[in-house]
Enzyme design. Structure first.
Site, PDB file in Angstrom:
ATOM      1  N   LYS A   1      -3.806   3.011  -2.857  1.00  0.00           N
ATOM      2  CA  LYS A   1      -2.986   2.134  -3.671  1.00  0.00           C
ATOM      3  C   LYS A   1      -2.986   2.655  -5.103  1.00  0.00           C
ATOM      4  O   LYS A   1      -3.841   3.438  -5.475  1.00  0.00           O
ATOM      5  CB  LYS A   1      -3.503   0.690  -3.633  1.00  0.00           C
ATOM      6  CG  LYS A   1      -3.261   0.015  -2.286  1.00  0.00           C
ATOM      7  CD  LYS A   1      -3.776  -1.422  -2.241  1.00  0.00           C
ATOM      8  CE  LYS A   1      -3.286  -2.270  -3.375  1.00  0.00           C
ATOM      9  NZ  LYS A   1      -1.782  -2.320  -3.443  1.00  0.00           N
TER      10      LYS A   1
ATOM     11  N   GLY B   1       0.229   3.395  -6.757  1.00  0.00           N
ATOM     12  CA  GLY B   1       1.499   4.011  -7.118  1.00  0.00           C
ATOM     13  C   GLY B   1       2.215   3.253  -8.221  1.00  0.00           C
ATOM     14  O   GLY B   1       2.984   3.838  -8.986  1.00  0.00           O
TER      15      GLY B   1
ATOM     16  N   ALA C   1       0.855  -1.188   0.000  1.00  0.00           N
ATOM     17  CA  ALA C   1       0.000   0.000   0.000  1.00  0.00           C
ATOM     18  C   ALA C   1       0.887   1.232   0.000  1.00  0.00           C
ATOM     19  O   ALA C   1       2.012   1.204   0.500  1.00  0.00           O
ATOM     20  CB  ALA C   1      -0.933   0.014   1.215  1.00  0.00           C
TER      21      ALA C   1
ATOM     22  N   GLU D   1      -5.563  -4.844  -8.839  1.00  0.00           N
ATOM     23  CA  GLU D   1      -5.369  -5.037  -7.402  1.00  0.00           C
ATOM     24  C   GLU D   1      -6.702  -5.015  -6.655  1.00  0.00           C
ATOM     25  O   GLU D   1      -6.926  -5.827  -5.750  1.00  0.00           O
ATOM     26  CB  GLU D   1      -4.440  -3.955  -6.852  1.00  0.00           C
ATOM     27  CG  GLU D   1      -2.990  -4.129  -7.267  1.00  0.00           C
ATOM     28  CD  GLU D   1      -2.106  -2.959  -6.854  1.00  0.00           C
ATOM     29  OE1 GLU D   1      -0.893  -3.180  -6.687  1.00  0.00           O
ATOM     30  OE2 GLU D   1      -2.618  -1.838  -6.694  1.00  0.00           O
TER      31      GLU D   1
END
Length: 262
Positions: A102, A104, A91, A111
């Site tokens: 989330k 990045g 995270a 996800e």
């Protein structure tokens, strides 16, 4: 190897190492994306190699799938299993209620699909990812390329009615061109600094035409494993309220790459 790792990498390794203790024989696993999740995949591969652990993995990105296959972790598609026992992922931020930011790594859509199709989600993170309130990390929003400028304008307009501190929106770039996700979409990063009501923001964003999904994970994470650079780990279970402290042997990371032929 441990002498070459930075304190932050040691913390990520510690969290990842502890998280694979939750994996049991025969499980169907969601495998996250990102630097901490990559450590987890390596630790899982080590258990498969050394213990004969039998698992089936569903990767949340092409990067994770490639790494897992390279290390001998069996990978299948989400539609092949339909439901998962456990997802382990990183995270960018998590708050006291285990709400997350989330995305990045630009894999937020897969996800979120994988995490919500799991009986449990474990988040692995270094201690710096814990925040009192979400928003310091830019919030990723995945949008379709068609009319993305219009979608961005609608997001900017919508933010004025919401409890956020800042309203800067930027298209994420890959050098000189827009970054594309595995699904061929774009990512808009919302620099909000503070998100007063994450649940409301998540719902409102997903009502905007052109938005595919946002990086707010609300009421999805069950357990967070927090690693520290000295090997200490803390496990928090949001459902039971239990908090357990422990440690992992950082020296084990010295053998991970060599043992796996890296």
């Amino acid at each position: 190897m441990t002498a070459e790792l930075s304190p932050i990498d040691k913390a990520k390794y510690a969290a990842a190492r502890k998280s694979v203790d939750f994996v049991e024989n025969g499980m169907k696993l969601g495998l996250g994306t990102g630097s901490t999740a990559a450590w987890m995949v390596r630790c899982l591969a080590e258990r498969i190699r050394n213990e004969g652990l039998k698992v089936t993995g569903v990767a949340t990105s092409s990067r994770t799938a490639d790494l897992a296959r390279e290390l001998g972790v069996p990978i299948v598609g989400m539609d092949d299993v339909k439901w998962l026992d456990l997802t382990i992922d990183g995270a960018d931020e998590f708050d006291p209620n285990l709400n997350l930011i989330k995305g990045g790594g630009a894999a937020l859509l897969q996800e979120k699909i994988v995490a919500t199709a799991s009986d449990r989600m474990i988040v692995i993170a270094d201690a710096a990812k814990e925040v009192a309130q979400l928003g310091a990390f830019p919030l990723p929003v995945e949008v379709v390329p068609f009319g993305w400028r219009t979608t961005m304008a609608l997001i900017e307009e919508t933010l004025y009615s919401l409890d956020v501190l800042n309203r800067e929106v930027a298209l994420r770039m890959d050098e000189s061109r827009p970054l594309k996700t595995d699904e061929g979409n774009f990512i808009l990063d919302l620099n909000l600094r503070r998100i007063g009501n994450p649940r409301q923001l998540a719902l409102v964003l997903n009502q905007i035409p052109g938005v595919v999904e946002n990086g707010l994970f609300i009421d999805i994470c069950d357990i967070v494993v927090i690693g520290n650079g000295d090997g200490r780990v803390t496990v928090r279970d949001i459902n039971s309220g239990r908090v357990e402290d422990g440690s992992v042997d950082l020296a084990q990371s010295a053998n991970i790459f060599a043992d796996l032929g890296e």
